[in-house]
Design an enzyme around this catalytic site. Structure first.
Site, PDB file in Angstrom:
ATOM      1  N   THR A 101     -18.656  28.150  33.398  1.00 35.19           N
ATOM      2  CA  THR A 101     -18.028  27.180  32.495  1.00 35.19           C
ATOM      3  C   THR A 101     -18.838  25.889  32.393  1.00 35.19           C
ATOM      4  OG1 THR A 101     -16.133  25.677  32.379  1.00 35.19           O
ATOM      5  CG2 THR A 101     -16.624  26.556  34.525  1.00 35.19           C
ATOM      6  N   ASP A 102     -18.677  25.196  31.274  1.00 33.66           N
ATOM      7  CA  ASP A 102     -19.326  23.881  31.137  1.00 33.66           C
ATOM      8  C   ASP A 102     -18.741  22.858  32.108  1.00 33.66           C
ATOM      9  OD1 ASP A 102     -16.839  23.518  29.899  1.00 33.66           O
ATOM     10  OD2 ASP A 102     -17.643  22.739  28.013  1.00 33.66           O
ATOM     11  N   GLU A 103     -17.560  23.168  32.677  1.00 33.04           N
ATOM     12  CA  GLU A 103     -16.887  22.181  33.532  1.00 33.04           C
ATOM     13  C   GLU A 103     -17.663  21.899  34.819  1.00 33.04           C
ATOM     14  OE1 GLU A 103     -12.584  22.584  33.630  1.00 33.04           O
ATOM     15  OE2 GLU A 103     -12.633  23.741  31.784  1.00 33.04           O
ATOM     16  N   TYR A 141     -10.954  23.524  40.325  1.00 37.23           N
ATOM     17  CA  TYR A 141     -11.430  24.677  39.546  1.00 37.23           C
ATOM     18  C   TYR A 141     -12.936  24.595  39.333  1.00 37.23           C
ATOM     19  CZ  TYR A 141     -12.647  27.316  35.292  1.00 37.23           C
ATOM     20  OH  TYR A 141     -13.277  28.131  34.369  1.00 37.23           O
ATOM     21  N   LYS A 189     -16.109  26.960  40.658  1.00 37.45           N
ATOM     22  CA  LYS A 189     -17.048  27.660  39.768  1.00 37.45           C
ATOM     23  C   LYS A 189     -18.489  27.214  40.055  1.00 37.45           C
ATOM     24  CE  LYS A 189     -16.277  30.183  36.793  1.00 37.45           C
ATOM     25  NZ  LYS A 189     -16.063  31.655  36.716  1.00 37.45           N
TER      26      LYS A 189
HETATM   27  P1  NAD Z   1      -8.118  34.520  32.579  1.00 41.63           P
HETATM   28  O1  NAD Z   1      -7.405  33.680  33.595  1.00 41.63           O
HETATM   29  O2  NAD Z   1      -7.492  34.782  31.258  1.00 41.63           O
HETATM   30  O3  NAD Z   1      -8.441  35.961  33.216  1.00 41.63           O
HETATM   31  C1  NAD Z   1      -8.901  36.127  34.516  1.00 41.63           C
HETATM   32  C2  NAD Z   1      -8.816  37.609  34.856  1.00 41.63           C
HETATM   33  O4  NAD Z   1      -9.320  37.782  36.192  1.00 41.63           O
HETATM   34  C3  NAD Z   1      -7.398  38.173  34.832  1.00 41.63           C
HETATM   35  O5  NAD Z   1      -7.371  39.431  34.185  1.00 41.63           O
HETATM   36  C4  NAD Z   1      -7.053  38.322  36.309  1.00 41.63           C
HETATM   37  O6  NAD Z   1      -6.130  39.380  36.567  1.00 41.63           O
HETATM   38  C5  NAD Z   1      -8.409  38.611  36.915  1.00 41.63           C
HETATM   39  N1  NAD Z   1      -8.491  38.228  38.334  1.00 41.63           N
HETATM   40  C6  NAD Z   1      -8.091  37.050  38.892  1.00 41.63           C
HETATM   41  N2  NAD Z   1      -8.279  37.093  40.225  1.00 41.63           N
HETATM   42  C7  NAD Z   1      -8.842  38.298  40.500  1.00 41.63           C
HETATM   43  C8  NAD Z   1      -9.285  38.929  41.692  1.00 41.63           C
HETATM   44  N3  NAD Z   1      -9.160  38.324  42.886  1.00 41.63           N
HETATM   45  N4  NAD Z   1      -9.829  40.164  41.624  1.00 41.63           N
HETATM   46  C9  NAD Z   1      -9.941  40.796  40.427  1.00 41.63           C
HETATM   47  N5  NAD Z   1      -9.505  40.267  39.273  1.00 41.63           N
HETATM   48  C10 NAD Z   1      -8.964  39.035  39.304  1.00 41.63           C
HETATM   49  O7  NAD Z   1      -9.539  33.843  32.438  1.00 41.63           O
HETATM   50  P2  NAD Z   1     -10.463  33.680  31.128  1.00 41.63           P
HETATM   51  O8  NAD Z   1     -10.038  32.478  30.410  1.00 41.63           O
HETATM   52  O9  NAD Z   1     -10.568  34.977  30.433  1.00 41.63           O
HETATM   53  O10 NAD Z   1     -11.862  33.344  31.846  1.00 41.63           O
HETATM   54  C11 NAD Z   1     -12.724  34.389  32.255  1.00 41.63           C
HETATM   55  C12 NAD Z   1     -13.955  33.782  32.899  1.00 41.63           C
HETATM   56  O11 NAD Z   1     -14.604  32.922  31.970  1.00 41.63           O
HETATM   57  C13 NAD Z   1     -13.645  32.933  34.128  1.00 41.63           C
HETATM   58  O12 NAD Z   1     -14.650  33.179  35.082  1.00 41.63           O
HETATM   59  C14 NAD Z   1     -13.709  31.501  33.614  1.00 41.63           C
HETATM   60  O13 NAD Z   1     -14.111  30.623  34.630  1.00 41.63           O
HETATM   61  C15 NAD Z   1     -14.765  31.631  32.527  1.00 41.63           C
HETATM   62  N6  NAD Z   1     -14.644  30.661  31.411  1.00 41.63           N
HETATM   63  C16 NAD Z   1     -13.451  30.505  30.752  1.00 41.63           C
HETATM   64  C17 NAD Z   1     -13.382  29.624  29.674  1.00 41.63           C
HETATM   65  C18 NAD Z   1     -12.099  29.445  28.891  1.00 41.63           C
HETATM   66  O14 NAD Z   1     -12.039  28.561  28.025  1.00 41.63           O
HETATM   67  N7  NAD Z   1     -11.074  30.243  29.102  1.00 41.63           N
HETATM   68  C19 NAD Z   1     -14.510  28.902  29.287  1.00 41.63           C
HETATM   69  C20 NAD Z   1     -15.723  29.092  29.992  1.00 41.63           C
HETATM   70  C21 NAD Z   1     -15.769  29.990  31.048  1.00 41.63           C
HETATM   71  P1  TYD Z   2      -6.818  23.486  28.959  1.00 42.21           P
HETATM   72  O1  TYD Z   2      -6.474  24.408  27.839  1.00 42.21           O
HETATM   73  O2  TYD Z   2      -6.009  23.562  30.216  1.00 42.21           O
HETATM   74  O3  TYD Z   2      -8.379  23.674  29.268  1.00 42.21           O
HETATM   75  P2  TYD Z   2      -9.375  22.796  30.238  1.00 42.21           P
HETATM   76  O4  TYD Z   2      -8.558  21.969  31.145  1.00 42.21           O
HETATM   77  O5  TYD Z   2     -10.110  23.883  30.957  1.00 42.21           O
HETATM   78  O6  TYD Z   2     -10.249  22.012  29.315  1.00 42.21           O
HETATM   79  O7  TYD Z   2      -6.721  21.988  28.430  1.00 42.21           O
HETATM   80  C1  TYD Z   2      -7.503  21.544  27.321  1.00 42.21           C
HETATM   81  C2  TYD Z   2      -7.272  20.063  27.184  1.00 42.21           C
HETATM   82  O8  TYD Z   2      -5.918  19.827  26.813  1.00 42.21           O
HETATM   83  C3  TYD Z   2      -7.479  19.286  28.483  1.00 42.21           C
HETATM   84  O9  TYD Z   2      -8.068  18.025  28.186  1.00 42.21           O
HETATM   85  C4  TYD Z   2      -6.076  19.093  29.028  1.00 42.21           C
HETATM   86  C5  TYD Z   2      -5.242  19.004  27.764  1.00 42.21           C
HETATM   87  N1  TYD Z   2      -3.852  19.519  27.869  1.00 42.21           N
HETATM   88  C6  TYD Z   2      -2.794  18.741  27.407  1.00 42.21           C
HETATM   89  O10 TYD Z   2      -2.958  17.609  26.921  1.00 42.21           O
HETATM   90  N2  TYD Z   2      -1.541  19.276  27.488  1.00 42.21           N
HETATM   91  C7  TYD Z   2      -1.288  20.509  28.019  1.00 42.21           C
HETATM   92  O11 TYD Z   2      -0.100  20.940  28.101  1.00 42.21           O
HETATM   93  C8  TYD Z   2      -2.393  21.283  28.481  1.00 42.21           C
HETATM   94  C9  TYD Z   2      -2.185  22.653  29.079  1.00 42.21           C
HETATM   95  C10 TYD Z   2      -3.660  20.754  28.364  1.00 42.21           C
END
Ligand code: NAD
Ligand code: TYD
Length: 351
Positions: A135-137, A160, A164
């Protein structure tokens, strides 16, 4: 049994991004076997993959990356040669409530997988790859200007992002120490179908639909760069196949929004879809206490990916947000099952 050209383990394939990636690879590469390895935590939902669950090149294995024996079994049973690792705890607010599970899953789970690669694959690992989805975070928080590049130092600020960043360091360390072929990509915020409604966009869609308050943390001025999830899956496909080994790619949408502007836009799209008078849904906006340590701004410079691998997002935010809203409105049963928790009944019956 059919001989597959590759046996790719996708961890976290039942989650939001993972399920889009699994679908893309299963449909696009019948010559590959895609093994979805997922613990089915609250964030995993096999409903996401109903359309491809019977494909002959798809397997689901319920398994936990925190369990070495689960990992060893899947390596042996499926002759795994490559891994795309997405399994993680992914929600910042949950990491503030309970950091330990983030350490266990995101750090220890990743190291377990890396150890199994070294144990089961043979040096010089010419047909192997460990591709880590990050992630960019990890880069921390920006001020008003500037972008994260692949050279930006890690400066994570939430439990988080710290977990990562630690996992990224382990991937790089295994690449350097054991010469394990690796790739890492760091993506900005994703949105689209199948996202768990604790994240901002699906939470607001669900609350607008049900006339519930839209919680905006602080003043709503924090900025995120939003990318449509299928564009992310396509970038992963490109990097997996043609990205330089042992390097990092940033993935982003050049699409920055303050949270309040984004939610206002969502309200306008929802008003028009639901036939409500303009301005109706925006009345639900409610400012609430800010997130602890809330990162101010994320913005990705994806120039390396665009230049080297000719990737560009296909969706504009305008088209992406409309198809996302349409999907949630057309898939009420998916949303209802997730909100009520009944999606887990199917998992309990089957696994
Ligand atoms: P998500 O929370 O929707 O899905 C995570 C999945 O991992 C779920 O299916 C869960 O059951 C599985 N999981 C969790 N713990 C586990 C374990 N111990 N063993 C096996 N499986 C397990 O997450 P997402 O949003 O799809 O993100 C997927 C990946 O992409 C993550 O690594 C996250 O850090 C990264 N990412 C997410 C975003 C975003 O905006 N959602 C952006 C950049 C990177
Ligand atoms: P989120 O979807 O949790 O992603 P991330 O924290 O990984 O960026 O949140 C996106 C942005 O929205 C973040 O700045 C937090 C804000 N946010 C709210 O203002 N209200 C909410 O209920 C949630 C879940 C997030």
């Amino acid at each position: 049994m059919k001989d597959f050209k590759k046996n790719i383990l996708i961890t976290g394939g039942a989650g939001f991004i993972g399920s889009h990636l699994v679908r893309l690879l299963v449909n696009k590469y019948p010559e590959y076997r895609i093994i979805n390895f997922d613990a089915l935590t609250y964030a995993g939902n096999l409903e996401n993959l109903r359309d491809i669950e019977n494909a002959s090149n798809y397997e689901f294995v319920k398994g936990n990356i925190c369990s070495v024996s689960d990992i060893e079994n899947v390596f042996k049973n499926f002759n795994i040669d490559s891994i795309i690792h997405l399994a993680a705890e992914s929600h910042v607010d949950r990491s503030i409530e309970n950091p330990n599970i983030f350490v266990e899953t995101n750090i220890i789970g990743t190291v377990n997988l890396l150890n199994s690669c070294i144990k089961n694959w043979e040096a010089p690992f010419s047909s192997n790859l460990f591709y880590h989805i990050s992630t960019d975070e990890v880069y921390g928080s920006l001020g008003d200007t500037g972008f994260f590049t692949e050279e930006t130092s890690y400066d994570p600020k939430s439990p988080y992002s710290a977990s990562k960043a630690a996992s990224n360091h382990f991937v790089r360390a295994f690449s350097n120490t054991y010469k394990l072929p690796t790739k890492i990509s760091n993506c900005s915020n994703n949105y689209g179908p199948n996202q768990f409604p604790e994240k901002l966009i699906p939470l607001c869609i669900n609350n607008i639909k049900n006339n519930k308050p839209l919680p905006i943390y602080g003043e709503g001025l924090n900025i995120r760069d939003w990318l449509y999830v299928v564009d992310h899956a396509e970038a992963i496909d490109k990097i997996f196949h043609t990205g330089t080994l042992n390097s990092t790619y940033n993935i982003g949408g050049l699409n920055e929004w303050t949270n309040i502007a984004l939610v206002m836009e969502l309200c306008a799209v929802m008003d028009s879809k639901l036939g409500r008078a303009p301005g109706t849904s925006a009345k639900l906006i409610t400012y609430v206490e800010d997130r602890k340590g809330h990162d101010m701004r994320y913005a990705i410079d994806a120039d390396k990916l665009t230049r080297e691998l000719k990737w560009a997002p296909k969706e504009t935010f305008e088209t992406g947000i409309r198809s996302t809203v349409n999907w949630y409105l057309e898939n009420e049963s998916w949303l209802g099952a997730v909100v009520s928790g009944s999606y887990q009944d199917y998992h309990q019956k089957m696994y």
